[in-house]
Design a protein around this motif. Structure first.
Motif, short mmCIF file in Angstrom:
data_model
loop_
_atom_site.label_atom_id
_atom_site.label_comp_id
_atom_site.label_asym_id
_atom_site.label_seq_id
_atom_site.Cartn_x
_atom_site.Cartn_y
_atom_site.Cartn_z
N SER A 105 16.12 -52.78 -32.82
CA SER A 105 17.24 -51.89 -33.10
C SER A 105 18.52 -52.48 -32.50
O SER A 105 18.55 -52.80 -31.32
CB SER A 105 16.99 -50.50 -32.52
OG SER A 105 18.12 -49.68 -32.73
N TYR B 14 16.25 -43.12 -36.09
CA TYR B 14 15.72 -43.96 -37.16
C TYR B 14 15.30 -43.10 -38.35
O TYR B 14 14.67 -42.06 -38.19
CB TYR B 14 14.51 -44.76 -36.66
CG TYR B 14 13.70 -45.38 -37.78
CD1 TYR B 14 14.18 -46.48 -38.48
CD2 TYR B 14 12.47 -44.85 -38.14
CE1 TYR B 14 13.44 -47.04 -39.51
CE2 TYR B 14 11.72 -45.40 -39.16
CZ TYR B 14 12.21 -46.50 -39.85
OH TYR B 14 11.48 -47.04 -40.86
N VAL C 101 19.51 -46.52 -39.03
CA VAL C 101 19.68 -45.90 -37.71
C VAL C 101 21.02 -45.16 -37.74
O VAL C 101 22.06 -45.75 -37.99
CB VAL C 101 19.64 -46.92 -36.56
CG1 VAL C 101 19.98 -46.25 -35.23
CG2 VAL C 101 18.28 -47.58 -36.48
N ILE D 33 19.37 -51.19 -41.29
CA ILE D 33 18.66 -52.21 -40.53
C ILE D 33 18.06 -53.16 -41.56
O ILE D 33 17.26 -52.76 -42.40
CB ILE D 33 17.54 -51.58 -39.66
CG1 ILE D 33 18.11 -50.48 -38.76
CG2 ILE D 33 16.83 -52.66 -38.85
CD1 ILE D 33 19.24 -50.91 -37.86
N MET E 155 11.29 -52.49 -33.73
CA MET E 155 11.10 -51.52 -34.81
C MET E 155 10.09 -51.98 -35.85
O MET E 155 9.31 -51.18 -36.35
CB MET E 155 12.45 -51.23 -35.48
CG MET E 155 13.48 -50.62 -34.54
SD MET E 155 15.07 -50.38 -35.33
CE MET E 155 14.67 -49.09 -36.49
#
Length: 160
Positions: A89, A95, A122, A131, A156
């Motif tokens: 992240s 998230y 996010v 992301i 993640m």
């Protein structure tokens, strides 16, 4: 400032989307943050001495916070065991696996991804940050759950 006013202020800030709040009123200084921690500094005076004598704020960790701390510790141990390319992240936030609650997730375990492909979102300060995959490969693991809070640098995804 009277205790009832302080309590009303605490409830108003708690119910809002503020992440931090500071108030100075004479010798009284109140600071609040999203951790729901209240810090009060009261200088000794005739008005504030009686208030301070009868009111001692305490902050106790909740069971949920204790459980999250244990998860964080377990995750740190597990991170050392991960193999493959890890997508972390880039910021603190919430998230989201899909663009909306009724949409399919961006990726699932086993999906082939290309560099630059969106893996999730996010949300931080009402901004949605995509992301993206930093590597070509296959999603081996998704280490976070939908609507979970993530920290900066938290692993993640694992891509092989």
């Amino acid at each position: 400032m009277e205790l009832s006013n302080i309590l009303e202020l605490i409830h108003a800030v708690s119910d809002s989307n503020l992440t931090e709040f500071n108030l100075q009123d004479g010798n009284l200084n109140i600071s609040m943050s999203t951790e729901k921690t209240i810090v009060q500094q009261v200088a000794a005076s005739a008005d504030t001495a009686s208030f301070a004598a009868g009111y001692q704020p305490t902050v106790q960790p909740t069971l949920q916070a204790a459980a999250q701390n244990q998860k964080d510790t377990d995750r740190a141990d597990d991170t050392q065991k991960l193999t493959g390319n890890i997508v972390k992240s880039p910021l603190v936030g919430t998230y989201y696996a899909a663009s909306s609650p009724d949409s399919a997730p961006f990726v699932k375990v086993g999906d082939k991804v290309s560099k630059g492909q969106v893996l999730g979102i996010v949300e931080a300060m009402k901004l949605m940050n995509e992301i993206e995959a930093e590597f070509d490969g296959t999603v081996k693991e998704i280490l976070v759950e939908n609507e979970q809070m993530v920290e900066f640098g938290q692993p993640m995804f694992v891509i092989e």
